[in-house]
Design a protein around this motif. Structure first.
Motif, PDB file in Angstrom:
ATOM      1  N   MET A   1     -37.932 -15.647  52.812  1.00  9.17           N
ATOM      2  CA  MET A   1     -37.461 -16.231  54.062  1.00  9.17           C
ATOM      3  C   MET A   1     -37.878 -15.371  55.253  1.00  9.17           C
ATOM      4  O   MET A   1     -38.358 -15.886  56.267  1.00  9.17           O
ATOM      5  N   GLU A   2     -37.727 -14.055  55.146  1.00 11.95           N
ATOM      6  CA  GLU A   2     -38.128 -13.159  56.227  1.00 11.95           C
ATOM      7  C   GLU A   2     -39.629 -13.217  56.473  1.00 11.95           C
ATOM      8  O   GLU A   2     -40.083 -13.185  57.615  1.00 11.95           O
ATOM      9  N   ARG A   3     -40.405 -13.324  55.406  1.00 11.00           N
ATOM     10  CA  ARG A   3     -41.863 -13.419  55.544  1.00 11.00           C
ATOM     11  C   ARG A   3     -42.238 -14.679  56.314  1.00 11.00           C
ATOM     12  O   ARG A   3     -43.057 -14.641  57.244  1.00 11.00           O
ATOM     13  N   LEU A   4     -41.609 -15.801  55.964  1.00 11.72           N
ATOM     14  CA  LEU A   4     -41.901 -17.053  56.650  1.00 11.72           C
ATOM     15  C   LEU A   4     -41.398 -17.035  58.094  1.00 11.72           C
ATOM     16  O   LEU A   4     -42.024 -17.636  58.973  1.00 11.72           O
ATOM     17  N   MET A   5     -40.278 -16.341  58.350  1.00 10.84           N
ATOM     18  CA  MET A   5     -39.789 -16.218  59.728  1.00 10.84           C
ATOM     19  C   MET A   5     -40.770 -15.429  60.580  1.00 10.84           C
ATOM     20  O   MET A   5     -41.021 -15.766  61.737  1.00 10.84           O
ATOM     21  N   ARG A   6     -41.328 -14.370  60.031  1.00 11.26           N
ATOM     22  CA  ARG A   6     -42.276 -13.556  60.789  1.00 11.26           C
ATOM     23  C   ARG A   6     -43.587 -14.300  61.037  1.00 11.26           C
ATOM     24  O   ARG A   6     -44.266 -14.049  62.031  1.00 11.26           O
ATOM     25  N   LEU A   7     -43.958 -15.207  60.151  1.00 10.01           N
ATOM     26  CA  LEU A   7     -45.181 -15.990  60.330  1.00 10.01           C
ATOM     27  C   LEU A   7     -44.982 -17.173  61.271  1.00 10.01           C
ATOM     28  O   LEU A   7     -45.948 -17.673  61.843  1.00 10.01           O
ATOM     29  N   HIS A   8     -43.747 -17.629  61.420  1.00 11.78           N
ATOM     30  CA  HIS A   8     -43.451 -18.806  62.243  1.00 11.78           C
ATOM     31  C   HIS A   8     -43.655 -18.462  63.717  1.00 11.78           C
ATOM     32  O   HIS A   8     -43.196 -17.428  64.196  1.00 11.78           O
ATOM     33  N   ASP A   9     -44.345 -19.326  64.453  1.00 10.53           N
ATOM     34  CA  ASP A   9     -44.652 -19.059  65.855  1.00 10.53           C
ATOM     35  C   ASP A   9     -43.431 -19.103  66.758  1.00 10.53           C
ATOM     36  O   ASP A   9     -43.404 -18.451  67.801  1.00 10.53           O
ATOM     37  N   ASP A  10     -42.408 -19.881  66.391  1.00  7.49           N
ATOM     38  CA  ASP A  10     -41.238 -20.046  67.247  1.00  7.49           C
ATOM     39  C   ASP A  10     -40.219 -18.932  67.105  1.00  7.49           C
ATOM     40  O   ASP A  10     -39.370 -18.764  67.971  1.00  7.49           O
ATOM     41  N   VAL A  11     -40.281 -18.159  66.040  1.00  8.15           N
ATOM     42  CA  VAL A  11     -39.309 -17.079  65.801  1.00  8.15           C
ATOM     43  C   VAL A  11     -39.865 -15.782  66.379  1.00  8.15           C
ATOM     44  O   VAL A  11     -40.960 -15.361  66.044  1.00  8.15           O
ATOM     45  N   MET A  12     -39.061 -15.150  67.265  1.00  6.95           N
ATOM     46  CA  MET A  12     -39.516 -13.909  67.901  1.00  6.95           C
ATOM     47  C   MET A  12     -39.018 -12.662  67.167  1.00  6.95           C
ATOM     48  O   MET A  12     -39.764 -11.713  66.998  1.00  6.95           O
ATOM     49  N   ARG A  13     -37.765 -12.649  66.747  1.00  2.00           N
ATOM     50  CA  ARG A  13     -37.193 -11.487  66.065  1.00  2.00           C
ATOM     51  C   ARG A  13     -36.236 -11.930  64.969  1.00  2.00           C
ATOM     52  O   ARG A  13     -35.604 -12.972  65.066  1.00  2.00           O
ATOM     53  N   VAL A  14     -36.123 -11.074  63.931  1.00  3.52           N
ATOM     54  CA  VAL A  14     -35.209 -11.320  62.815  1.00  3.52           C
ATOM     55  C   VAL A  14     -34.551  -9.992  62.448  1.00  3.52           C
ATOM     56  O   VAL A  14     -35.209  -8.956  62.428  1.00  3.52           O
ATOM     57  N   LEU A  15     -33.260 -10.042  62.174  1.00  2.00           N
ATOM     58  CA  LEU A  15     -32.531  -8.874  61.691  1.00  2.00           C
ATOM     59  C   LEU A  15     -31.737  -9.309  60.478  1.00  2.00           C
ATOM     60  O   LEU A  15     -30.992 -10.287  60.536  1.00  2.00           O
ATOM     61  N   THR A  16     -31.909  -8.605  59.349  1.00  2.00           N
ATOM     62  CA  THR A  16     -31.185  -8.912  58.117  1.00  2.00           C
ATOM     63  C   THR A  16     -30.388  -7.692  57.699  1.00  2.00           C
ATOM     64  O   THR A  16     -30.914  -6.583  57.676  1.00  2.00           O
ATOM     65  N   ILE A  17     -29.121  -7.924  57.352  1.00  2.00           N
ATOM     66  CA  ILE A  17     -28.232  -6.846  56.920  1.00  2.00           C
ATOM     67  C   ILE A  17     -27.591  -7.258  55.605  1.00  2.00           C
ATOM     68  O   ILE A  17     -27.103  -8.380  55.469  1.00  2.00           O
ATOM     69  N   LYS A  18     -27.580  -6.341  54.628  1.00  2.00           N
ATOM     70  CA  LYS A  18     -26.903  -6.593  53.356  1.00  2.00           C
ATOM     71  C   LYS A  18     -25.426  -6.261  53.523  1.00  2.00           C
ATOM     72  O   LYS A  18     -25.069  -5.202  54.030  1.00  2.00           O
ATOM     73  N   MET A  19     -24.560  -7.182  53.092  1.00  2.00           N
ATOM     74  CA  MET A  19     -23.119  -7.037  53.271  1.00  2.00           C
ATOM     75  C   MET A  19     -22.421  -6.922  51.919  1.00  2.00           C
ATOM     76  O   MET A  19     -22.914  -7.421  50.912  1.00  2.00           O
TER      77      MET A  19
END
Length: 117
Positions: free
Chosen positions: A75-93
């Motif tokens: 999911m993070e890989r596809l978010m980084r490749l997507h043109d509309d997504v600028m930033r992503v932050l993922t935290i394990k809870m």
């Protein structure tokens, strides 16, 4: 399975329905890879502290997921490749809180701040 929280910032020139469509799209990516999207919140357009890709504002979204690490990585890989997504932050809870996030709570519902010195 491990629990994760994700915050995503999308471009400001998207419509609200397109930004919410991104949330659904990445939820299906998790589901296709063996995970599930537990909860999602669309926070709306917010002003950022600094410009990202010449954008001063962005659509903020908050996702809670229950997924294996491979699904989250995809999911993070596809978010980084997507043109509309600028930033992503993922935290394990360790656990998900059932309350709405701090961004969605009203000011009078938030816990009191400690006194200043």
């Amino acid at each position: 399975m491990p629990l994760y929280e994700h915050v995503m910032i999308a471009r400001q020139d998207l419509s609200n329905t397109q930004a919410e469509g991104l949330i659904e799209h990445f939820g299906t990516v998790l589901a296709d890879n063996g995970g599930k999207l537990v909860d999602s919140e669309y926070w709306g357009i917010k002003t950022m502290a600094y410009k990202i890709n010449k954008n001063r504002k962005g659509h903020y979204a908050f996702l809670r997921s229950d997924a294996p690490a491979t699904a989250v990585q995809e999911m993070e890989r596809l978010m980084r490749l997507h043109d509309d997504v600028m930033r992503v932050l993922t935290i394990k809870m360790d656990e998900h809180k059932e309350l709405p996030s701090v961004q969605m709570q009203k000011r009078d519902e938030r816990p009191e701040r400690r006194e200043r010195r």
